[in-house]
Design a protein around this motif. Structure first.
Motif, PDB file in Angstrom:
ATOM      1  N   CYS A  24      -4.207   5.059 -42.087  1.00  0.00           N
ATOM      2  CA  CYS A  24      -4.781   3.731 -42.260  1.00  0.00           C
ATOM      3  C   CYS A  24      -6.021   3.841 -43.158  1.00  0.00           C
ATOM      4  N   ASP A  25      -6.187   2.865 -44.055  1.00  0.00           N
ATOM      5  CA  ASP A  25      -7.377   2.855 -44.891  1.00  0.00           C
ATOM      6  C   ASP A  25      -8.511   2.138 -44.158  1.00  0.00           C
ATOM      7  N   LYS A  26      -9.616   1.929 -44.849  1.00  0.00           N
ATOM      8  CA  LYS A  26     -10.803   1.356 -44.208  1.00  0.00           C
ATOM      9  C   LYS A  26     -10.525  -0.021 -43.612  1.00  0.00           C
ATOM     10  N   ASP A  27      -9.881  -0.893 -44.391  1.00  0.00           N
ATOM     11  CA  ASP A  27      -9.615  -2.250 -43.909  1.00  0.00           C
ATOM     12  C   ASP A  27      -8.698  -2.244 -42.691  1.00  0.00           C
ATOM     13  N   GLN A  28      -7.706  -1.377 -42.713  1.00  0.00           N
ATOM     14  CA  GLN A  28      -6.781  -1.291 -41.586  1.00  0.00           C
ATOM     15  C   GLN A  28      -7.481  -0.763 -40.334  1.00  0.00           C
ATOM     16  N   LYS A  29      -8.355   0.221 -40.519  1.00  0.00           N
ATOM     17  CA  LYS A  29      -9.100   0.756 -39.381  1.00  0.00           C
ATOM     18  C   LYS A  29     -10.027  -0.297 -38.786  1.00  0.00           C
ATOM     19  N   VAL A  30     -10.675  -1.063 -39.662  1.00  0.00           N
ATOM     20  CA  VAL A  30     -11.559  -2.139 -39.187  1.00  0.00           C
ATOM     21  C   VAL A  30     -10.748  -3.187 -38.432  1.00  0.00           C
ATOM     22  N   PHE A  31      -9.573  -3.512 -38.947  1.00  0.00           N
ATOM     23  CA  PHE A  31      -8.685  -4.494 -38.317  1.00  0.00           C
ATOM     24  C   PHE A  31      -8.295  -4.044 -36.911  1.00  0.00           C
ATOM     25  N   ILE A  32      -7.843  -2.802 -36.790  1.00  0.00           N
ATOM     26  CA  ILE A  32      -7.425  -2.281 -35.485  1.00  0.00           C
ATOM     27  C   ILE A  32      -8.618  -2.183 -34.537  1.00  0.00           C
ATOM     28  N   ALA A  33      -9.731  -1.673 -35.056  1.00  0.00           N
ATOM     29  CA  ALA A  33     -10.920  -1.501 -34.222  1.00  0.00           C
ATOM     30  C   ALA A  33     -11.445  -2.844 -33.724  1.00  0.00           C
TER      31      ALA A  33
ATOM     32  N   PHE B 155       7.896 -11.385 -22.319  1.00  0.00           N
ATOM     33  CA  PHE B 155       8.307 -10.305 -23.220  1.00  0.00           C
ATOM     34  C   PHE B 155       8.248 -10.769 -24.674  1.00  0.00           C
ATOM     35  N   ILE B 156       8.712 -11.991 -24.919  1.00  0.00           N
ATOM     36  CA  ILE B 156       8.667 -12.537 -26.277  1.00  0.00           C
ATOM     37  C   ILE B 156       7.219 -12.683 -26.745  1.00  0.00           C
ATOM     38  N   SER B 157       6.349 -13.135 -25.851  1.00  0.00           N
ATOM     39  CA  SER B 157       4.935 -13.288 -26.198  1.00  0.00           C
ATOM     40  C   SER B 157       4.301 -11.946 -26.527  1.00  0.00           C
ATOM     41  N   PHE B 158       4.676 -10.910 -25.778  1.00  0.00           N
ATOM     42  CA  PHE B 158       4.154  -9.570 -26.052  1.00  0.00           C
ATOM     43  C   PHE B 158       4.651  -9.074 -27.408  1.00  0.00           C
ATOM     44  N   ILE B 159       5.886  -9.413 -27.746  1.00  0.00           N
ATOM     45  CA  ILE B 159       6.429  -9.049 -29.057  1.00  0.00           C
ATOM     46  C   ILE B 159       5.630  -9.726 -30.168  1.00  0.00           C
ATOM     47  N   PHE B 160       5.272 -10.998 -29.958  1.00  0.00           N
ATOM     48  CA  PHE B 160       4.440 -11.706 -30.933  1.00  0.00           C
ATOM     49  C   PHE B 160       3.123 -10.964 -31.156  1.00  0.00           C
ATOM     50  N   LEU B 161       2.513 -10.502 -30.068  1.00  0.00           N
ATOM     51  CA  LEU B 161       1.236  -9.792 -30.167  1.00  0.00           C
ATOM     52  C   LEU B 161       1.396  -8.490 -30.942  1.00  0.00           C
ATOM     53  N   CYS B 162       2.419  -7.722 -30.609  1.00  0.00           N
ATOM     54  CA  CYS B 162       2.660  -6.458 -31.311  1.00  0.00           C
ATOM     55  C   CYS B 162       3.002  -6.700 -32.782  1.00  0.00           C
ATOM     56  N   ALA B 163       3.801  -7.736 -33.024  1.00  0.00           N
ATOM     57  CA  ALA B 163       4.194  -8.054 -34.394  1.00  0.00           C
ATOM     58  C   ALA B 163       2.988  -8.455 -35.233  1.00  0.00           C
ATOM     59  N   SER B 164       2.049  -9.154 -34.619  1.00  0.00           N
ATOM     60  CA  SER B 164       0.868  -9.587 -35.371  1.00  0.00           C
ATOM     61  C   SER B 164       0.037  -8.388 -35.820  1.00  0.00           C
ATOM     62  N   ILE B 165      -0.067  -7.377 -34.964  1.00  0.00           N
ATOM     63  CA  ILE B 165      -0.825  -6.175 -35.331  1.00  0.00           C
ATOM     64  C   ILE B 165      -0.099  -5.409 -36.435  1.00  0.00           C
ATOM     65  N   TYR B 166       1.205  -5.241 -36.260  1.00  0.00           N
ATOM     66  CA  TYR B 166       1.987  -4.515 -37.267  1.00  0.00           C
ATOM     67  C   TYR B 166       1.955  -5.230 -38.617  1.00  0.00           C
ATOM     68  N   LEU B 167       2.228  -6.531 -38.615  1.00  0.00           N
ATOM     69  CA  LEU B 167       2.251  -7.283 -39.869  1.00  0.00           C
ATOM     70  C   LEU B 167       0.863  -7.348 -40.504  1.00  0.00           C
ATOM     71  N   GLY B 168      -0.167  -7.388 -39.660  1.00  0.00           N
ATOM     72  CA  GLY B 168      -1.525  -7.362 -40.192  1.00  0.00           C
ATOM     73  C   GLY B 168      -1.802  -6.073 -40.948  1.00  0.00           C
ATOM     74  N   LEU B 169      -1.339  -4.961 -40.394  1.00  0.00           N
ATOM     75  CA  LEU B 169      -1.503  -3.667 -41.067  1.00  0.00           C
ATOM     76  C   LEU B 169      -0.698  -3.618 -42.359  1.00  0.00           C
ATOM     77  N   VAL B 170       0.490  -4.218 -42.342  1.00  0.00           N
ATOM     78  CA  VAL B 170       1.313  -4.266 -43.557  1.00  0.00           C
ATOM     79  C   VAL B 170       0.603  -5.073 -44.641  1.00  0.00           C
ATOM     80  N   ILE B 171       0.052  -6.208 -44.267  1.00  0.00           N
ATOM     81  CA  ILE B 171      -0.651  -7.059 -45.234  1.00  0.00           C
ATOM     82  C   ILE B 171      -1.848  -6.334 -45.834  1.00  0.00           C
ATOM     83  N   LEU B 172      -2.541  -5.574 -45.008  1.00  0.00           N
ATOM     84  CA  LEU B 172      -3.748  -4.880 -45.465  1.00  0.00           C
ATOM     85  C   LEU B 172      -3.453  -3.580 -46.206  1.00  0.00           C
ATOM     86  N   SER B 173      -2.195  -3.136 -46.182  1.00  0.00           N
ATOM     87  CA  SER B 173      -1.864  -1.844 -46.810  1.00  0.00           C
ATOM     88  C   SER B 173      -1.752  -1.963 -48.329  1.00  0.00           C
TER      89      SER B 173
END
Length: 235
Positions: free
Chosen positions: A12-21, A217-235
């Protein structure tokens, strides 16, 4: 499409690390302050988005929205007439999870942050005119002023605070929607809940608790998807 880093190579680059943190810090803060009054306005905003999702589902299925209420005890009600009931019922819980994902993803870019904030303010203004109690009216007015002040501060300073506010609302909404599904539909099994009503009209042999687990379960998938897609956008 070939340029999109779906595999998150070199993460992960700086922006991705900041996003996750930042998401991690917000999660800890939210859980630590869960029972305090400090989070009450943000919990009520989640209820607002829950009820707004019911209203949108009603309008999209050719129904009429007669009014909305958000109560200080973190409850709410949307009065509808017509529309497709089996779409309107799950739209509340799943819709609030979806909006949480939208806010999280919007926070990854300054332009989308502004768009999300602008549309959110517009939604608050619209609901202000159909609100049927002063808790909801006060919530709308309060958050319109709050977001406007934050927006002005962002434009007048170098610190892009608006994106963190939008991200916080997104994380709060995602966590609260998952918790709300568990609390209302699984642990306490509120018999007047959306899931219980959905179980009554759905031909599937599934109880309200079962639908609650599926929606959770669907709501949890939304949460996980948001983190993954956020990292994709920032990559």
């Amino acid at each position: 499409m070939s340029n999109i880093n779906w595999e998150l190579k070199n993460c992960c680059d700086k922006d991705q690390k900041v996003f996750i943190a930042t998401i991690g810090v917000f999660t800890v803060v939210i859980l630590a302050l869960w029972r305090t009054v400090l989070l009450t306005p943000f919990k009520l905003i989640t209820v607002f988005l829950h009820e707004t999702s019911h209203a949108l589902a009603c309008k999209l299925t050719c129904g009429d929205v007669e009014g909305m209420e958000v109560h200080a005890n973190e409850g709410g009600v949307t009065k509808t007439r017509g529309g497709i009931y089996w779409i309107i019922l799950p739209a509340g819980y799943l819709g609030s999870s979806f909006w949480g994902m939208v806010f999280i993803l919007a926070s990854t870019n300054l332009l989308t942050t502004r768009i999300a904030a602008g549309l959110f303010i517009l939604a608050l203004l619209i609901v202000l005119f159909i609100a049927q109690n002063w808790t909801l009216r006060g919530l709308c007015i309060g958050f319109i002023v709050f977001l406007a002040v934050i927006w002005v501060c962002q434009e007048m300073t170098k610190f892009k605070i608006l994106r963190y506010v939008i991200l916080f609302i997104g994380v709060m909404n995602s966590l609260f929607s998952v918790y709300d599904i568990y609390d209302d539909l699984i642990s306490r099994r509120v018999h007047s809940s959306d899931a219980e009503k959905f179980a009554e009209i759905c031909p599937c042999p599934c109880t309200g608790v079962g639908w609650g687990m599926i929606w959770g379960f669907i709501s949890f998938i939304f949460l996980c998807a948001s983190i993954y897609l956020g990292l994709v956008i920032l990559s």
